[in-house]
Design a protein around this motif. Structure first.
Motif, PDB file in Angstrom:
ATOM      1  N   ARG A 115       9.747   5.461  -0.613  1.00 16.50           N
ATOM      2  CA  ARG A 115       9.504   5.713   0.679  1.00 16.50           C
ATOM      3  C   ARG A 115       7.999   6.267   1.024  1.00 16.50           C
ATOM      4  NH1 ARG A 115      12.054   9.688  -2.241  1.00 16.50           N
ATOM      5  NH2 ARG A 115      10.889  11.631  -2.776  1.00 16.50           N
ATOM      6  N   ASP A 116       7.202   6.050   0.229  1.00 15.09           N
ATOM      7  CA  ASP A 116       5.717   6.262   0.181  1.00 15.09           C
ATOM      8  C   ASP A 116       5.205   4.865   0.158  1.00 15.09           C
ATOM      9  OD1 ASP A 116       5.944   8.876  -0.453  1.00 15.09           O
ATOM     10  OD2 ASP A 116       6.362   8.273  -2.535  1.00 15.09           O
ATOM     11  N   ILE A 142       3.605   2.399   2.694  1.00 10.89           N
ATOM     12  CA  ILE A 142       3.300   2.324   4.029  1.00 10.89           C
ATOM     13  C   ILE A 142       2.943   0.859   4.620  1.00 10.89           C
ATOM     14  CG2 ILE A 142       2.360   4.757   4.045  1.00 10.89           C
ATOM     15  CD1 ILE A 142      -0.619   3.727   3.841  1.00 10.89           C
ATOM     16  N   THR A 143       2.493  -0.035   3.644  1.00 10.69           N
ATOM     17  CA  THR A 143       2.215  -1.381   4.049  1.00 10.69           C
ATOM     18  C   THR A 143       3.037  -2.344   3.092  1.00 10.69           C
ATOM     19  OG1 THR A 143       0.151  -0.758   5.210  1.00 10.69           O
ATOM     20  CG2 THR A 143       0.708  -3.147   4.547  1.00 10.69           C
ATOM     21  N   GLU A 199       0.800  -1.222  -0.085  1.00 10.41           N
ATOM     22  CA  GLU A 199       0.115   0.193   0.070  1.00 10.41           C
ATOM     23  C   GLU A 199       0.935   1.140   0.048  1.00 10.41           C
ATOM     24  OE1 GLU A 199      -3.262   0.207   2.753  1.00 10.41           O
ATOM     25  OE2 GLU A 199      -2.919  -1.781   3.287  1.00 10.41           O
ATOM     26  N   VAL A 200       0.437   2.364  -0.810  1.00 11.36           N
ATOM     27  CA  VAL A 200       1.224   3.572  -0.880  1.00 11.36           C
ATOM     28  C   VAL A 200       0.569   4.589  -0.384  1.00 11.36           C
ATOM     29  CG1 VAL A 200       2.689   2.809  -2.621  1.00 11.36           C
ATOM     30  CG2 VAL A 200       0.720   3.961  -3.269  1.00 11.36           C
ATOM     31  N   ASP A 201       1.244   5.618   0.232  1.00  5.97           N
ATOM     32  CA  ASP A 201       0.498   6.898   0.739  1.00  5.97           C
ATOM     33  C   ASP A 201      -0.615   7.338  -0.211  1.00  5.97           C
ATOM     34  OD1 ASP A 201      -0.371   9.184   1.703  1.00  5.97           O
ATOM     35  OD2 ASP A 201       1.588   9.898   2.500  1.00  5.97           O
TER      36      ASP A 201
END
Length: 274
Positions: A170-171, A173-174, A157-159
């Motif tokens: 770096r984006d 999040i999971t 999952e990304v921001d």
């Protein structure tokens, strides 16, 4: 000798362009002797098989110019040495225009080889083990594409606040499988299938390495901004040639050739909505 050959080829292009201009000036009508440019590979093949025959039926005499890099096709187009090209997506075109003070225009988006997730270690996405390594492109545009595929497949999952076209490692999040990202140059990604558990390979590099697009564990649901397009100089976007190119790409004959000879190529939104 190789250098001399390049000089001769460049001179031939210049003379042909002059001849075309003289013909137009004499008859008062645009010349139907045209040059189309593409990088060697699938998009040169697409011109040959799916576009040039339609142009010839309309009375054009077509010379196909193949390039070995992503710089010269736009330089040749801007300089008038070719009349249209097919090799780039809109993001690249827009950036190239700005950086080189050119005024080029995309006419129509065509089916494009998608990026895929390939593996010699796993047969399906469900087989991916915790901590598996995945080679991804080290340039921002293609890295974002690779991460988008992984998100579409439920692996990361990304921001959600970050633009899909600009996401980076770096984006994330999971990371459900604790994938270990290995950024490398895009052209090396086909070989990375051997050295990494997974590799995110752009379609053009996969085809150049004689990989089968349909062998991918997952193929990109590609946004149209990443699909290649037919481009001309902006001053010619309303020309007869431009209109004929659009008509040919929108034809049933074009789509038939794509379905038969370019298996795995993702179709742009305008084709899927017909």
């Amino acid at each position: 000798m190789k250098k001399l050959g390049l000089i001769i080829a460049a001179s031939a292009l210049a003379l042909a362009a002059c001849g075309s201009e003289e013909n137009a000036a004499t008859t008062g009508e645009p010349s139907k002797d045209i040059k189309l440019g593409a990088t060697a590979g699938p998009y040169s093949d697409m011109l040959k098989q799916a576009i040039v025959p339609g142009l010839e039926e309309k009375g054009y005499t077509v010379d196909l110019v193949e390039f070995s890099d992503y710089i010269q096709p736009n330089i040749a187009l801007d300089g008038g040495d070719i009349d249209a090209n097919l090799f780039q997506h809109s993001i690249y075109l827009e950036n190239f225009e700005k950086e080189n003070n050119m005024d080029l225009s995309g006419l129509i988006v065509v089916p494009t080889a998608p990026m895929g997730i390939y593996s010699n270690q796993f047969d399906t996405l469900d087989d991916i083990e915790d901590g598996a390594t995945i080679a991804i492109p080290n340039d921002p545009v293609n890295a974002a594409r690779a991460l988008q595929i992984l998100e579409d497949q439920g692996l990361v999952e990304v921001d959600p606040e970050v633009d899909d076209l600009k996401i980076s490692e770096r984006d994330v999040i999971t990371n459900k499988k604790n994938l270990v990202f290995q950024p490398i140059e895009a052209g090396q990604l086909p070989r990375a299938v051997e050295g990494s558990d997974l590799s995110a390979v752009p379609g053009n590099f996969a085809l150049a390495a004689e990989m089968d697009l349909l062998d991918a564990l997952a193929l990109e649901n590609m946004p149209d901004q990443y699909r290649n397009l037919v481009a001309v100089k902006a001053e010619n976007e309303d020309s007869e040639l431009a209109k004929d190119l659009i008509e040919i790409v929108e034809s049933e004959e074009f789509e038939k050739v794509i379905d038969e000879n370019f298996e795995g190529f993702g179709k742009p939104q305008w084709m899927t909505e017909q």
